[in-house]
Design a protein around this motif. Structure first.
Motif, PDB file in Angstrom:
ATOM      1  N   THR A 113       0.811  -0.886   0.009  1.00  0.00           N
ATOM      2  CA  THR A 113      -0.499   0.012  -0.360  1.00  0.00           C
ATOM      3  C   THR A 113       0.723   1.313   0.154  1.00  0.00           C
ATOM      4  N   ASN A 114       0.444   2.076  -0.596  1.00  0.00           N
ATOM      5  CA  ASN A 114       0.961   3.882  -0.368  1.00  0.00           C
ATOM      6  C   ASN A 114       1.854   4.259   1.446  1.00  0.00           C
ATOM      7  N   GLY A 115       0.419   3.518   2.351  1.00  0.00           N
ATOM      8  CA  GLY A 115       1.613   3.770   3.458  1.00  0.00           C
ATOM      9  C   GLY A 115       2.729   2.873   4.192  1.00  0.00           C
ATOM     10  N   TRP A 116       2.103   1.590   3.509  1.00  0.00           N
ATOM     11  CA  TRP A 116       3.729   0.863   3.354  1.00  0.00           C
ATOM     12  C   TRP A 116       4.721   1.197   3.023  1.00  0.00           C
ATOM     13  N   GLY A 117       4.546   1.854   1.460  1.00  0.00           N
ATOM     14  CA  GLY A 117       5.811   2.597   1.025  1.00  0.00           C
ATOM     15  C   GLY A 117       6.370   3.914   1.365  1.00  0.00           C
ATOM     16  N   LEU A 118       5.661   4.622   2.335  1.00  0.00           N
ATOM     17  CA  LEU A 118       6.036   5.681   3.014  1.00  0.00           C
ATOM     18  C   LEU A 118       6.668   5.240   3.953  1.00  0.00           C
ATOM     19  N   LEU A 119       6.518   4.068   4.918  1.00  0.00           N
ATOM     20  CA  LEU A 119       7.441   4.144   5.657  1.00  0.00           C
ATOM     21  C   LEU A 119       8.519   2.465   5.577  1.00  0.00           C
ATOM     22  N   ALA A 120       8.429   2.501   3.925  1.00  0.00           N
ATOM     23  CA  ALA A 120       9.657   1.737   3.956  1.00  0.00           C
ATOM     24  C   ALA A 120      10.705   2.638   3.633  1.00  0.00           C
ATOM     25  N   LEU A 121      10.052   4.001   3.479  1.00  0.00           N
ATOM     26  CA  LEU A 121      11.677   4.996   3.214  1.00  0.00           C
ATOM     27  C   LEU A 121      12.132   5.879   4.743  1.00  0.00           C
ATOM     28  N   VAL A 122      11.475   5.810   5.861  1.00  0.00           N
ATOM     29  CA  VAL A 122      11.087   5.980   6.513  1.00  0.00           C
ATOM     30  C   VAL A 122      12.130   5.200   8.090  1.00  0.00           C
ATOM     31  N   ASP A 123      11.446   3.425   7.818  1.00  0.00           N
ATOM     32  CA  ASP A 123      11.710   3.018   8.788  1.00  0.00           C
ATOM     33  C   ASP A 123      13.542   2.715   8.642  1.00  0.00           C
ATOM     34  N   THR A 124      14.350   3.121   9.069  1.00  0.00           N
ATOM     35  CA  THR A 124      15.760   3.339   8.873  1.00  0.00           C
ATOM     36  C   THR A 124      16.298   1.129   9.264  1.00  0.00           C
ATOM     37  N   GLY A 125      15.353   0.477   9.559  1.00  0.00           N
ATOM     38  CA  GLY A 125      16.245  -0.657  10.305  1.00  0.00           C
ATOM     39  C   GLY A 125      15.254  -1.419   8.789  1.00  0.00           C
ATOM     40  N   ALA A 126      14.881  -1.090   7.778  1.00  0.00           N
ATOM     41  CA  ALA A 126      14.343  -1.804   6.800  1.00  0.00           C
ATOM     42  C   ALA A 126      15.109  -2.421   5.235  1.00  0.00           C
ATOM     43  N   GLN A 127      14.618  -3.062   5.278  1.00  0.00           N
ATOM     44  CA  GLN A 127      15.629  -3.937   4.114  1.00  0.00           C
ATOM     45  C   GLN A 127      14.080  -4.436   3.264  1.00  0.00           C
ATOM     46  N   ILE A 128      14.419  -4.043   1.659  1.00  0.00           N
ATOM     47  CA  ILE A 128      12.959  -4.360   1.321  1.00  0.00           C
ATOM     48  C   ILE A 128      13.912  -4.697   0.006  1.00  0.00           C
ATOM     49  N   SER A 129      12.182  -5.642  -0.159  1.00  0.00           N
ATOM     50  CA  SER A 129      13.220  -6.489  -1.824  1.00  0.00           C
ATOM     51  C   SER A 129      12.451  -6.356  -2.712  1.00  0.00           C
ATOM     52  N   ARG A 130      13.411  -6.765  -3.568  1.00  0.00           N
ATOM     53  CA  ARG A 130      12.224  -6.780  -5.550  1.00  0.00           C
ATOM     54  C   ARG A 130      10.808  -7.432  -5.179  1.00  0.00           C
ATOM     55  N   SER A 131      10.739  -8.037  -4.425  1.00  0.00           N
ATOM     56  CA  SER A 131       9.721  -8.645  -4.772  1.00  0.00           C
ATOM     57  C   SER A 131       8.188  -7.794  -4.193  1.00  0.00           C
ATOM     58  N   ASP A 132       8.956  -7.451  -2.666  1.00  0.00           N
ATOM     59  CA  ASP A 132       8.283  -5.757  -1.925  1.00  0.00           C
ATOM     60  C   ASP A 132       8.006  -5.114  -2.964  1.00  0.00           C
ATOM     61  N   VAL A 133       8.549  -4.414  -3.942  1.00  0.00           N
ATOM     62  CA  VAL A 133       8.464  -3.048  -4.847  1.00  0.00           C
ATOM     63  C   VAL A 133       7.249  -3.621  -5.654  1.00  0.00           C
ATOM     64  N   ASP A 134       8.216  -5.180  -6.217  1.00  0.00           N
ATOM     65  CA  ASP A 134       6.821  -5.396  -7.276  1.00  0.00           C
ATOM     66  C   ASP A 134       5.112  -5.610  -6.682  1.00  0.00           C
ATOM     67  N   THR A 135       5.120  -5.997  -5.536  1.00  0.00           N
ATOM     68  CA  THR A 135       3.857  -5.637  -5.182  1.00  0.00           C
ATOM     69  C   THR A 135       3.783  -4.291  -4.702  1.00  0.00           C
ATOM     70  N   TYR A 136       3.765  -3.441  -4.666  1.00  0.00           N
ATOM     71  CA  TYR A 136       3.834  -1.740  -4.468  1.00  0.00           C
ATOM     72  C   TYR A 136       2.983  -1.205  -6.023  1.00  0.00           C
ATOM     73  N   ARG A 137       4.323  -2.048  -6.756  1.00  0.00           N
ATOM     74  CA  ARG A 137       3.853  -2.254  -7.948  1.00  0.00           C
ATOM     75  C   ARG A 137       2.604  -2.417  -8.728  1.00  0.00           C
ATOM     76  N   SER A 138       2.103  -3.558  -8.287  1.00  0.00           N
ATOM     77  CA  SER A 138       0.678  -3.983  -8.726  1.00  0.00           C
ATOM     78  C   SER A 138      -0.280  -3.398  -8.631  1.00  0.00           C
ATOM     79  N   ARG A 139      -0.325  -2.718  -7.228  1.00  0.00           N
ATOM     80  CA  ARG A 139      -1.267  -2.165  -6.363  1.00  0.00           C
ATOM     81  C   ARG A 139      -1.304  -0.440  -6.008  1.00  0.00           C
ATOM     82  N   ALA A 140      -0.371  -0.256  -7.033  1.00  0.00           N
ATOM     83  CA  ALA A 140       0.028   1.338  -7.175  1.00  0.00           C
ATOM     84  C   ALA A 140      -1.590   2.334  -8.512  1.00  0.00           C
ATOM     85  N   VAL A 141      -1.636   3.151  -7.932  1.00  0.00           N
ATOM     86  CA  VAL A 141      -3.056   3.115  -8.893  1.00  0.00           C
ATOM     87  C   VAL A 141      -2.369   4.531  -9.613  1.00  0.00           C
TER      88      VAL A 141
END
Length: 529
Positions: A395-423
């Motif tokens: 979700t968009n909220g997930w994407g925003l928190l992915a940017l500010v969560d300093t401990g997060a490591q985001i994978s390509r599959s995470d972004v692909d999920t975001y892409r599939s949900r993006a309006v």
């Protein structure tokens, strides 16, 4: 509004006419030596107050810095870039080698004026002693005084300013200052002499005469008519504000956006009159979220039933204090849904940032994305991160928190999920998320490269701007990095900022230790597209 050139050039006066500046003519003052401030270090904000420190520009070439500031198209589209640039320009920093300290301060003040930061610009001018003024500083002092709606601030240097510059504003300033200093017998002959000399005409002269009339206890009162005025200049704005002359709303459409930001800071206007400009100023970063809330709180406490802004103030009160969560959410939705233009919509996120923190996280909240975006618009990361366990991946909220969560490591599959949900059908929001994540190093190099290729983002872009930005970052020149980062945003809105530019800016800010600013700019990019 008029520009600033070198001290050996012509510059446009406040009415648009090119005038010569003679650097040989400088004012003479009798300040004792112990009271004179050095121009080796000039600024408003020291390190304890949040300044960048004296070596923020390092060994950067002073002429290069001046050129960057002079050619900057301000305001820039980013709220957080504007806030960061203001911090750099206002900091007490060493004057670069080869530059006059007063000239360097003047260049910074002039950029602050164009950014809408009239109060900080005036403070920068006042950080230089009058006996150290250069022709350029005299020019900018007048601009800053008019932008802040307080021409009286140039009165201590009005006589010297006239000697240094043949700009018509200084001729009229002597008459106005005589009146404001309580010497109307001098003001009258001076204003009549200015009229005979053709120093100004029409509304430009009438406004000066109105100041003179006000200063002489109402004698010679002047009525200002705007019907045949083609545009709102800095001279007309500043003198109208100072004299209490109402500026028709339609006139603001003829001026640059930063004039609205000056208006938002004017102490001469009521809170209701300032409110529309204040929301725009908050979206730009000129006003803080807290300052905007205070303004609407005052509107509510005044109870002006004729003010359209009263409804906003009442909804804001409900969003803060109603004991029922659903009522608070309804009030927030009403505030978010009312504006029709993107800048107004973002302003409402800024307005409601602290009210959003008062909604306790819960699963499947229908407004999660906007609650998180609102909190982060004011940099409230900790409350926003409380929602992390209640979000659906992609979700968009997930994407925003992915940017500010300093401990997060985001994978390509995470972004692909975001892409599939993006309006966002254009894909720009997705590209900005990937650019931000890559710049913040939230993804490994392989996933960043893979997504860059898939989305046609060039993470190896090389041009004169990227090379200069990388050199400044490697040299840890925080102030230079911020100037160059702002130079990479020379566009009216976020739609003109490329993902490559965002990546370079976020990377450079992170390299010089401005991690928080880097996160907020990346979040803003995703929020506002």
């Amino acid at each position: 509004m008029s520009g600033i050139a070198g001290s050996d050039a012509t510059v446009p006066d406040d009415m648009g006419t090119p005038i010569p500046v003679d650097p040989r003519l400088l004012a003479e003052f009798n300040l004792p030596s112990y009271a004179r401030r050095s121009t080796a270090v000039v600024g408003v904000v020291g390190t304890p107050e949040g300044g960048l420190g004296p070596r923020a520009f390092g060994a950067a070439n002073g002429r290069f810095l001046q050129t960057l500031m002079r050619k900057m198209n301000a305001p820039v589209p980013s709220r957080w870039m504007s806030i960061s640039l203001r911090q750099a320009l206002a900091s007490k920093v060493n004057t670069p080698a080869g530059l006059n300290g007063a000239d360097f301060a003047a260049e910074r003040a002039w950029l602050l004026v164009r950014m809408g930061e009239s109060v900080v610009a005036r403070a920068m001018v006042e950080a230089v002693d009058p006996d150290r003024y250069t022709p350029k500083m005299f020019q900018v002092a007048m601009q800053a005084a008019l932008a802040s709606g307080d021409p009286a601030t140039v009165c201590p240097v009005a006589s010297a300013g006239r000697k240094v510059s043949s700009e018509r504003a200084w001729i009229l300033a002597e008459a106005m200052c005589a009146s404001m200093s309580g010497v109307p017998d001098e003001a009258g002959p001076l204003i009549r002499a200015a009229r005979r000399q053709g120093a100004a005409r029409g509304i430009d002269l009438l406004l000066a005469e109105k100041i003179v009339g006000t200063g002489s206890k109402g004698q010679g009162a002047v009525t200002i008519e705007w019907e045949n005025v083609d545009r709102l200049t800095i001279w007309r704005y500043g003198l109208a504000m100072a004299s209490g002359a109402d500026i028709p709303a339609a006139m603001y459409a003829t001026a640059a956006p930063h004039v609205q930001y000056w208006r938002a800071q004017s102490p001469r206007l009521t809170e209701s009159a300032r409110a529309p400009s204040a929301e725009l100023a908050a979206a730009q970063g000129v006003l803080s979220s807290a300052a905007l809330v205070d303004l609407f709180s005052k509107i509510e406490s005044d109870g002006d039933q004729g003010a359209a802004e009263l409804g906003v103030a009442q909804d804001l009160r409900a969003a803060y204090s109603d004991p029922n969560r659903d009522v608070r959410l309804t009030a927030l939705r009403a505030l978010w849904d009312e504006p029709k233009r993107p800048r107004g919509q973002y302003a409402r996120l800024v307005l409601t940032a602290r009210a959003a923190t008062m909604i306790a996280p819960y699963r499947d909240a229908p407004d999660t994305d906007r609650l998180i975006a609102s909190m982060l618009s004011a940099g409230l990361e900790a409350p926003a991160l409380r929602w992390k366990g209640n979000l659906i991946r992609g979700t968009n909220g997930w994407g925003l928190l992915a940017l500010v969560d300093t401990g997060a490591q985001i994978s390509r599959s995470d972004v692909d999920t975001y892409r599939s949900r993006a309006v966002d059908m254009s894909g720009n929001k997705v590209k900005m998320l990937v650019a931000g994540l890559a710049g913040l190093q939230r993804m490994n190099a392989s996933d960043s490269a893979s997504l860059g290729n898939a989305l046609s983002i060039n993470f190896n872009l090389s041009n004169s701007w990227t090379r200069a930005l990388r050199r400044a970052a490697e040299a840890r020149q925080t102030g230079t990095v911020l100037l160059l980062a702002a130079a990479g945003m020379q566009t009216p809105n976020w739609g003109g900022v490329s993902p490559e530019a965002l990546y370079e800016i976020v990377t450079a800010l992170r390299m010089v230790g401005l991690d928080g600013q880097a996160r907020m700019i990346a979040v803003e990019a995703v929020t506002r597209l």
